[in-house]
Motif scaffolding. Structure first.
Motif, PDB file in Angstrom:
ATOM      1  N   GLU A   1      47.460  41.813 -51.595  1.00 35.66           N
ATOM      2  CA  GLU A   1      47.892  42.865 -52.516  1.00 35.66           C
ATOM      3  C   GLU A   1      48.330  44.119 -51.750  1.00 35.66           C
ATOM      4  N   ALA A   2      47.507  44.510 -50.780  1.00 36.64           N
ATOM      5  CA  ALA A   2      47.852  45.697 -49.977  1.00 36.64           C
ATOM      6  C   ALA A   2      49.104  45.434 -49.147  1.00 36.64           C
ATOM      7  N   ALA A   3      49.234  44.207 -48.673  1.00 38.53           N
ATOM      8  CA  ALA A   3      50.409  43.852 -47.862  1.00 38.53           C
ATOM      9  C   ALA A   3      51.679  43.991 -48.697  1.00 38.53           C
ATOM     10  N   ILE A   4      51.624  43.464 -49.911  1.00 39.23           N
ATOM     11  CA  ILE A   4      52.799  43.523 -50.789  1.00 39.23           C
ATOM     12  C   ILE A   4      53.097  44.978 -51.167  1.00 39.23           C
ATOM     13  N   GLU A   5      52.041  45.734 -51.363  1.00 37.50           N
ATOM     14  CA  GLU A   5      52.233  47.151 -51.694  1.00 37.50           C
ATOM     15  C   GLU A   5      52.972  47.886 -50.563  1.00 37.50           C
ATOM     16  N   SER A   6      52.543  47.630 -49.338  1.00 38.36           N
ATOM     17  CA  SER A   6      53.223  48.264 -48.192  1.00 38.36           C
ATOM     18  C   SER A   6      54.681  47.817 -48.115  1.00 38.36           C
ATOM     19  N   MET A   7      54.887  46.533 -48.371  1.00 37.56           N
ATOM     20  CA  MET A   7      56.253  46.024 -48.333  1.00 37.56           C
ATOM     21  C   MET A   7      57.097  46.684 -49.423  1.00 37.56           C
ATOM     22  N   GLN A   8      56.485  46.855 -50.584  1.00 39.39           N
ATOM     23  CA  GLN A   8      57.244  47.451 -51.696  1.00 39.39           C
ATOM     24  C   GLN A   8      57.619  48.913 -51.422  1.00 39.39           C
ATOM     25  N   ALA A   9      56.771  49.584 -50.666  1.00 38.41           N
ATOM     26  CA  ALA A   9      57.112  50.974 -50.312  1.00 38.41           C
ATOM     27  C   ALA A   9      58.361  50.973 -49.419  1.00 38.41           C
ATOM     28  N   VAL A  10      58.416  50.032 -48.480  1.00 41.51           N
ATOM     29  CA  VAL A  10      59.599  49.912 -47.608  1.00 41.51           C
ATOM     30  C   VAL A  10      60.826  49.551 -48.456  1.00 41.51           C
ATOM     31  N   GLN A  11      60.609  48.646 -49.383  1.00 43.54           N
ATOM     32  CA  GLN A  11      61.693  48.208 -50.270  1.00 43.54           C
ATOM     33  C   GLN A  11      62.229  49.386 -51.092  1.00 43.54           C
ATOM     34  N   ALA A  12      61.293  50.191 -51.611  1.00 38.91           N
ATOM     35  CA  ALA A  12      61.686  51.325 -52.459  1.00 38.91           C
ATOM     36  C   ALA A  12      62.537  52.317 -51.664  1.00 38.91           C
ATOM     37  N   THR A  13      62.170  52.554 -50.406  1.00 39.23           N
ATOM     38  CA  THR A  13      62.954  53.469 -49.551  1.00 39.23           C
ATOM     39  C   THR A  13      64.393  52.982 -49.435  1.00 39.23           C
ATOM     40  N   HIS A  14      64.543  51.674 -49.223  1.00 41.90           N
ATOM     41  CA  HIS A  14      65.889  51.130 -49.039  1.00 41.90           C
ATOM     42  C   HIS A  14      66.685  51.124 -50.347  1.00 41.90           C
ATOM     43  N   LEU A  15      66.009  50.739 -51.421  1.00 34.76           N
ATOM     44  CA  LEU A  15      66.731  50.669 -52.693  1.00 34.76           C
ATOM     45  C   LEU A  15      67.151  52.050 -53.172  1.00 34.76           C
ATOM     46  N   LYS A  16      66.273  53.015 -52.998  1.00 36.50           N
ATOM     47  CA  LYS A  16      66.593  54.381 -53.424  1.00 36.50           C
ATOM     48  C   LYS A  16      67.807  54.897 -52.637  1.00 36.50           C
ATOM     49  N   ALA A  17      67.771  54.698 -51.315  1.00 32.27           N
ATOM     50  CA  ALA A  17      68.892  55.164 -50.498  1.00 32.27           C
ATOM     51  C   ALA A  17      70.174  54.427 -50.885  1.00 32.27           C
ATOM     52  N   ALA A  18      70.047  53.112 -51.106  1.00 30.80           N
ATOM     53  CA  ALA A  18      71.235  52.322 -51.453  1.00 30.80           C
ATOM     54  C   ALA A  18      71.829  52.809 -52.776  1.00 30.80           C
ATOM     55  N   MET A  19      70.975  53.041 -53.764  1.00 29.10           N
ATOM     56  CA  MET A  19      71.458  53.492 -55.075  1.00 29.10           C
ATOM     57  C   MET A  19      72.166  54.836 -54.946  1.00 29.10           C
ATOM     58  N   GLU A  20      71.610  55.715 -54.119  1.00 25.74           N
ATOM     59  CA  GLU A  20      72.236  57.032 -53.966  1.00 25.74           C
ATOM     60  C   GLU A  20      73.558  56.933 -53.219  1.00 25.74           C
TER      61      GLU A  20
ATOM     62  N   PHE B   1      62.412  43.375 -39.599  1.00 28.64           N
ATOM     63  CA  PHE B   1      63.073  43.662 -40.877  1.00 28.64           C
ATOM     64  C   PHE B   1      63.523  45.120 -40.984  1.00 28.64           C
ATOM     65  N   GLY B   2      62.797  46.026 -40.351  1.00 27.44           N
ATOM     66  CA  GLY B   2      63.177  47.442 -40.442  1.00 27.44           C
ATOM     67  C   GLY B   2      64.611  47.655 -39.986  1.00 27.44           C
ATOM     68  N   GLU B   3      64.928  47.193 -38.787  1.00 28.79           N
ATOM     69  CA  GLU B   3      66.275  47.383 -38.232  1.00 28.79           C
ATOM     70  C   GLU B   3      67.289  46.495 -38.961  1.00 28.79           C
ATOM     71  N   ARG B   4      66.858  45.312 -39.374  1.00 34.45           N
ATOM     72  CA  ARG B   4      67.803  44.422 -40.070  1.00 34.45           C
ATOM     73  C   ARG B   4      68.209  45.018 -41.416  1.00 34.45           C
ATOM     74  N   LEU B   5      67.272  45.708 -42.064  1.00 32.24           N
ATOM     75  CA  LEU B   5      67.579  46.307 -43.366  1.00 32.24           C
ATOM     76  C   LEU B   5      68.399  47.588 -43.225  1.00 32.24           C
ATOM     77  N   SER B   6      68.024  48.440 -42.264  1.00 31.60           N
ATOM     78  CA  SER B   6      68.745  49.722 -42.143  1.00 31.60           C
ATOM     79  C   SER B   6      70.216  49.475 -41.790  1.00 31.60           C
ATOM     80  N   THR B   7      70.440  48.488 -40.904  1.00 30.99           N
ATOM     81  CA  THR B   7      71.831  48.222 -40.476  1.00 30.99           C
ATOM     82  C   THR B   7      72.632  47.552 -41.589  1.00 30.99           C
ATOM     83  N   LEU B   8      71.957  46.725 -42.382  1.00 30.41           N
ATOM     84  CA  LEU B   8      72.640  46.080 -43.502  1.00 30.41           C
ATOM     85  C   LEU B   8      73.188  47.154 -44.452  1.00 30.41           C
ATOM     86  N   LEU B   9      72.323  48.096 -44.758  1.00 29.96           N
ATOM     87  CA  LEU B   9      72.695  49.155 -45.694  1.00 29.96           C
ATOM     88  C   LEU B   9      73.772  50.075 -45.090  1.00 29.96           C
ATOM     89  N   PHE B  10      73.550  50.513 -43.865  1.00 29.23           N
ATOM     90  CA  PHE B  10      74.470  51.491 -43.283  1.00 29.23           C
ATOM     91  C   PHE B  10      75.855  50.887 -43.021  1.00 29.23           C
TER      92      PHE B  10
END
Ligand code: ADP
Ligand code: ASP
Ligand code: MG
Length: 450
Positions: free
Chosen positions: A61-80, A125-134
């Motif tokens: 549960e805590a693991a998924i929560e941490s992952m979701q926080a990372v996910q939220a950062t990316h989705l929020k930035a992507a939406m903006e 995943f951190g670098e793979r996600l940031s570069t995908l978005l940017f």
């Protein structure tokens, strides 16, 4: 080849506004053309480590929560960045990566086992996600760094296969890098020959940038971060720290090795070998001051900057039989070699040797082996303070000023580096901040005013 490397650290791409700023800098440099090397967004890598560790302890549960926080950062930035409507391929890419990450975390939680290999897979995943978005945002090609950054299988600290990099960089980057077209790739991550994901160790994106720059033979490697270059001390410790315009390769390498987090310790080496200047710049103040580290620079200063690293442990080994016993040091260092522990500072006296090791060194095992042939004492919670400057050795009175400045702070070990530009001291970790402030005042602020 012409061209530059532009590396942006986590804080430079922490959110949509930061990414817009980075996009503007990249577009402005597009003719050179830049290979854009990105870290993970903000503190995402920490979030991924937290998720992995929670999973390892069985707390899914805590693991998924941490992952979701990372996910939220990316989705929020992507939406903006895309004003609420993501391109289909980006949305699919993000969804696929987060499903994969969740699957890995579930596997770790199920087995309660987190190998360094799994940790690297998760951290990537951190670098793979940031570069995908940017790359989607600036509409530039994205090249997976794992095709170029071939490493050995030391997971968590992959050692690059230097000899292979120029050819792989030519094959995967060079043809895309044409004037007007930036190319985006990840820092920090690599892969073994078998295609297993590795990382270069925390803060490793700087190292990636230098390695890619050297492999491509670019004109300049730019490290974009959240401070105006390399400063005379960590500004979080000494707010009076000033920006340094010119640094020698040796000074920069020494500062990085002794804790100046602004550059990964291995960054300078590939640039030195290729003779490529490295600049350290502030993403939020691109026309402000910055630091150039270049092959021809001579700083000529007695003291350029201070750095510190800790906690470390000081081991003092005594042997009355040491004198005239040529095998003693060999025997001593063999203990460290056997345990795979590297030694930082060394000071020797007639019958004793003091040295520092990282705080997480296997102390009990080391002590057991050392006490087999000598007496040994370990003192924990110490910090190394490095005073770095090109002319430190030739300038009389530096040591005297250091002792005077430190006053009542006890110096437990002192060592003049073999390269003659580093005077290192060990003080109690609790006194490190105060020691840095006092030394900065006397060796840098007052020296400038004088
Ligand atoms: P990035 O995410 O861009 O890689 P880091 O956090 O790794 O940035 O490095 C930048 C930080 O390094 C600065 O915010 C600063 O607090 C710290 N730092 C430590 N020593 C120095 C120094 N001598 N000069 C500049 N920054 C330093
Ligand atoms: N994202 C990685 C880290 O936080 C690498 C880097 O930022 O340089 O350590
Ligand atoms: Mg960094």
């Amino acid at each position: 080849m012409h061209g530059i490397v532009m590396k942006f650290g986590g804080s430079s791409i922490a959110n949509a506004a930061c990414m817009r700023q980075v996009a503007a800098l990249v577009r402005a440099a597009a003719q050179r053309p830049p290979l854009v090397v990105l870290s993970a967004m903000g503190k995402s890598t920490n979030g991924l480590f937290a998720a992995a560790q929670a999973a390892e302890s069985g707390n899914l549960e805590a693991a998924i929560e941490s992952m979701q926080a990372v996910q939220a950062t990316h989705l929020k930035a992507a939406m903006e960045l895309f004003s609420g409507s993501l391109p289909e391929s980006l949305e699919a890419g993000l969804t696929a990566r987060f499903s994969e990450l969740e699957l890995i975390l579930r596997g770790v939680a199920l087995l309660r086992e987190l190998s360094p290999r799994s940790m690297d897979a998760i951290a990537s995943f951190g670098e793979r996600l940031s570069t995908l978005l940017f790359s989607a945002f600036i509409d530039a090609p994205l090249v997976d760094a794992r095709k170029i950054m071939r490493t050995d299988d030391t997971f968590g600290e992959g050692q690059p296969r230097f000899a292979l990099l120029p050819e792989l960089a030519a094959q995967h980057f060079a043809h895309l890098l044409i004037p007007g077209q930036p190319v985006v790739t990840q820092g920090y991550i690599g892969a073994t020959e078998d295609g297993l994901t590795t990382t270069l160790g925390r803060g490793g994106s700087d190292y990636s940038a230098a390695l890619f720059g050297a492999a491509l033979g670019v004109e300049e490697v730019q490290i974009w971060t959240d401070v105006q270059g390399v400063l005379t001390c960590d500004p979080r410790v000494v707010p009076e720290a000033q920006s340094i315009d010119q640094l020698t390769f040796a000074e920069a390498a020494e500062l990085a090795a002794f804790g100046a987090k602004v550059l990964h310790p291995a960054t300078i080496q590939p640039a030195v070998e290729a003779g490529i200047p490295v600049t350290v710049r502030d993403t939020q103040h691109p026309s402000g001051r910055f630091t150039t580290i270049s092959p021809n620079t001579r700083s000529g200063r007695a003291v350029t900057a201070l750095a510190s690293r800790g906690p470390v442990t000081v081991l003092t080994v005594n042997s009355s039989r040491m004198l005239n016993h040529s095998g003693f040091l060999a025997k001593l260092f063999d203990v460290f070699r056997r345990h795979g522990v590297s030694v930082d500072l060394i000071a020797t006296a007639e019958v004793s040797v003091s040295l520092t090791v990282e705080a997480d060194a296997p102390l009990a095992a080391l002590m057991a082996d050392l006490t087999a042939f000598a007496t040994a004492v370990a003192v924990e919670d110490r910090a190394i303070i490095a005073v770095v400057g090109e002319r430190i050795k030739q300038t009389p009175g530096i040591a005297g000023r250091v002792f005077t400045a430190l006053g009542d702070i006890n110096i437990e070990l002192i060592s003049m580096g073999a390269n003659e530009i580093n005077l290192s001291l060990v003080v109690p970790q609790a006194a490190a901040v105060e020691a840095l402030r006092r030394l900065h005042r006397v060796l840098i602020e007052e020296a400038v005013c004088a």
